[in-house]
Write an enzyme that holds these catalytic residues in place. Structure first.
Site, PDB file in Angstrom:
ATOM      1  N   HIS A  65       0.831  -1.208   0.000  1.00 15.79           N
ATOM      2  CA  HIS A  65       0.000   0.000   0.000  1.00 15.79           C
ATOM      3  C   HIS A  65       0.868   1.263   0.000  1.00 15.79           C
ATOM      4  O   HIS A  65       1.177   1.816   1.055  1.00 15.79           O
ATOM      5  CB  HIS A  65      -0.908  -0.029   1.242  1.00 15.79           C
ATOM      6  N   HIS A  67       1.540   5.156  -2.158  1.00 12.20           N
ATOM      7  CA  HIS A  67       1.119   6.160  -3.152  1.00 12.20           C
ATOM      8  C   HIS A  67       2.397   6.884  -3.588  1.00 12.20           C
ATOM      9  O   HIS A  67       2.847   7.806  -2.910  1.00 12.20           O
ATOM     10  CB  HIS A  67       0.164   7.180  -2.543  1.00 12.20           C
ATOM     11  N   PHE A  68       2.989   6.415  -4.694  1.00 10.70           N
ATOM     12  CA  PHE A  68       4.243   7.032  -5.151  1.00 10.70           C
ATOM     13  C   PHE A  68       3.989   8.181  -6.137  1.00 10.70           C
ATOM     14  O   PHE A  68       4.916   8.728  -6.724  1.00 10.70           O
ATOM     15  CB  PHE A  68       5.199   5.974  -5.714  1.00 10.70           C
ATOM     16  N   ARG A  69       2.721   8.510  -6.350  1.00  5.37           N
ATOM     17  CA  ARG A  69       2.304   9.797  -6.948  1.00  5.37           C
ATOM     18  C   ARG A  69       2.646  10.018  -8.415  1.00  5.37           C
ATOM     19  O   ARG A  69       2.612  11.171  -8.877  1.00  5.37           O
ATOM     20  CB  ARG A  69       2.867  10.967  -6.127  1.00  5.37           C
ATOM     21  N   ASN A  99      -4.702   6.588  -7.167  1.00  3.07           N
ATOM     22  CA  ASN A  99      -5.247   7.959  -7.095  1.00  3.07           C
ATOM     23  C   ASN A  99      -4.212   8.998  -7.514  1.00  3.07           C
ATOM     24  O   ASN A  99      -3.786   9.847  -6.753  1.00  3.07           O
ATOM     25  CB  ASN A  99      -5.808   8.262  -5.701  1.00  3.07           C
ATOM     26  N   HIS A 187     -10.973   1.354   0.489  1.00  7.45           N
ATOM     27  CA  HIS A 187     -10.992   2.411   1.503  1.00  7.45           C
ATOM     28  C   HIS A 187     -12.442   2.463   1.983  1.00  7.45           C
ATOM     29  O   HIS A 187     -13.299   3.058   1.328  1.00  7.45           O
ATOM     30  CB  HIS A 187     -10.568   3.755   0.908  1.00  7.45           C
ATOM     31  N   HIS A 241      -6.306  -0.095   5.780  1.00 11.34           N
ATOM     32  CA  HIS A 241      -6.127   0.773   6.957  1.00 11.34           C
ATOM     33  C   HIS A 241      -7.288   0.741   7.955  1.00 11.34           C
ATOM     34  O   HIS A 241      -7.905   1.753   8.243  1.00 11.34           O
ATOM     35  CB  HIS A 241      -5.799   2.212   6.562  1.00 11.34           C
ATOM     36  N   ASP A 314       0.668   2.746   3.726  1.00 11.41           N
ATOM     37  CA  ASP A 314      -0.146   3.819   3.154  1.00 11.41           C
ATOM     38  C   ASP A 314       0.723   5.062   2.953  1.00 11.41           C
ATOM     39  O   ASP A 314       0.292   6.186   3.250  1.00 11.41           O
ATOM     40  CB  ASP A 314      -1.359   4.119   4.045  1.00 11.41           C
ATOM     41  N   HIS A 318       2.746  14.366   1.384  1.00  3.05           N
ATOM     42  CA  HIS A 318       2.358  15.701   0.908  1.00  3.05           C
ATOM     43  C   HIS A 318       3.487  16.646   1.275  1.00  3.05           C
ATOM     44  O   HIS A 318       4.206  16.398   2.257  1.00  3.05           O
ATOM     45  CB  HIS A 318       1.057  16.160   1.563  1.00  3.05           C
TER      46      HIS A 318
END
Ligand code: DOR
Ligand code: ZN
Length: 458
Positions: A65, A67-69, A99, A187, A241, A314, A318
């Protein structure tokens, strides 16, 4: 043993964490694979050798899980930084979330993302494809080579705009997933409930009130819905999560009754409480919110009882500028792939100091290697055994050190764990027989991590 002729590296250890338990032994490695696990070193004298000493040799860890964007949000994170953070955290394989901008909702989008990553990742990888709220029926035809699983956001927020809100569409997704044999990851929070609360109270304007605005009832209601959909349609569903005692009880009961339902616990829900959110503010603003001490205790108890199937970070960074916006504007998420294994190890040693560390090491290997490898069908991953990929994590169990921002490899450059005294340290991370992280020199290896396919490996 003709295979032993091609041995390129021999790793000797007193504490190999194998599927049968911790043992002393020797790994014979060649062609990126573990060729044999033996009691003694039988390789020719010219072969390169590594002695792990007292360190545990774990199977290369899998974070299912992150989020490497990429694409579209690379100002927050990119694969060079994200995979450096992974390697420094002992992680050799990641599963990346959809996402992004644009979101990864189609096989073409997955292929485009994979092409962007090639040559930029230290670690092996695969993807969770996003479920298109307008076309959930596409899941019935999803080629298992494209993605390990399909992600449904039942609630949205700043970085999660693609939400399956409509009950009929959600049901269609479960029907299609069951038909296509697709593993869902969810989610599971009730976004409508949160909108209702925001309408009544206004959006949260202080971190002391954040948890109350994104309460456990949202998670419980959504998990109950998922249980019912799984019961009716039979799709395999993994709740991401999971944050409260009630959700853990519900999923565990459903699973005990035979439903194909599993869950993940994150490093941050095990490490922080709502009291930390009052102090740390945006850094532990998360979705789902960090809950109280009793919930954290229940998640640890679930871990000890073997209830979750995976631990995930997760990892959702940011920038500092984004996180220091007003409470209403600040996005949820924190970096965590680098901290995950050490934070969980630190927690286990602190909570259960009397426990045999070998038991704790096997637990780590289960939740962060064999568990995700089995759930997401990653051949050759998650186990130290002959035929497996030569992915190893050398972990020093007793080292203590303090985490500071200077050691953070995520692009955002901060960590919610700054100032924590950690127990346990990742000394070396090896992927396909080659070192990708060396703690002594703080250096990394080659950015040639593989896109895994469902037939790869041994
Ligand atoms: O806190 C979160 N951040 N939760 C999510 O579900 C998504 C993530 C993000 O992408 O920022
Ligand atoms: Zn996430």
């Amino acid at each position: 043993m003709a295979e032993l002729n091609s041995v390129e590296l021999v790793v000797s250890a007193r504490r190999l964490v194998t599927p049968q338990g911790v043992r002393a032994g020797v790994l014979h490695i060649g062609g990126g694979r573990i060729l044999a696990v033996t009691d003694t070193d039988t390789a020719p004298a010219a072969v390169r050798r590594m002695d792990a000493g007292d360190a545990y040799v774990l199977p290369g860890l899998i974070d299912s899980h992150v989020h490497f964007r990429t694409p579209g949000l690379t100002h927050k994170e990119d694969w060079e930084h994200g995979s450096r953070a992974a390697a420094a955290g002992g992680v050799t394989t990641v599963l990346d979330m959809p996402n992004t901008v644009p979101p990864t909702l189609s096989p073409e989008a997955v292929r485009e993302k994979a092409a962007l990553i090639q040559g930029h990742s230290l670690v092996d990888h695969r993807f969770h494809i996003g479920v298109d709220p307008q076309r959930p029926e596409l899941l019935a035809e999803l080629d298992p080579g494209v993605a390990t699983s399909a992600k449904i956001f039942m609630a949205g927020h700043h970085t999660a705009p693609t939400v399956v809100r409509d009950a009929a569409q959600l049901e269609k997704a479960f029907i299609a997933a069951a038909e296509g044999g697709v593993q869902l990851v969810l989610h599971a929070e009730d976004g409508e409930l949160f909108s209702l609360l925001d309408g009544w109270w206004g959006e949260p304007d202080s971190y002391a009130r954040y948890e109350a605005h994104r309460p456990r009832t949202g998670g419980i209601a959504a998990v109950a819905k998922v249980v019912e959909l799984v019961r009716r349609h039979g799709a395999r569903a993994h709740i991401l999560h999971l944050s409260s005692a009630e959700e853990a009880d519900l999923v565990s009961a459903a699973r005990a009754a035979g439903l194909p339902l599993t869950f993940e616990v994150t490093g941050h829900h095990l490490s922080f409480t709502d009291a930390d959110t009052k102090r740390l503010g945006a850094r532990t603003r998360l979705s789902p919110a960090i809950r109280g001490q009793a919930d954290q205790d229940r998640l640890w108890a679930a871990l000890r009882a073997g209830l979750p199937s995976t631990l995930g970070s997760d990892h959702a960074p940011h920038t500092v500028a984004e996180k220091t916006r007003s409470v209403r504007q600040s996005p949820p998420g924190l970096p965590g792939v680098q901290e995950l294994a050490v934070a969980v190890w630190t927690g286990m040693r602190r909570r259960w100091p009397e426990e045999d560390p070998d038991v704790a090491a096997c637990r780590l290997a289960r939740y962060l290697a064999s568990g995700p490898a089995e759930l997401f069908r990653l051949p050759g991953k998650g186990r130290l055994e002959a035929g497996a990929d030569a992915d190893l994590t050398l972990f020093s169990p007793d080292a203590t050190w303090m985490l500071s921002a200077a050691q953070v490899y995520a692009k955002c450059g901060w960590s919610a764990y700054e100032g924590w005294t950690m127990t346990g340290e990742v000394l070396r991370t090896i992927r396909a027989g080659r070192v990708i992280w060396d703690r002594a020199t703080r250096t990394f290896g080659a950015y040639d991590g593989r896109l895994l396919d469902s037939t790869a490996g041994g």
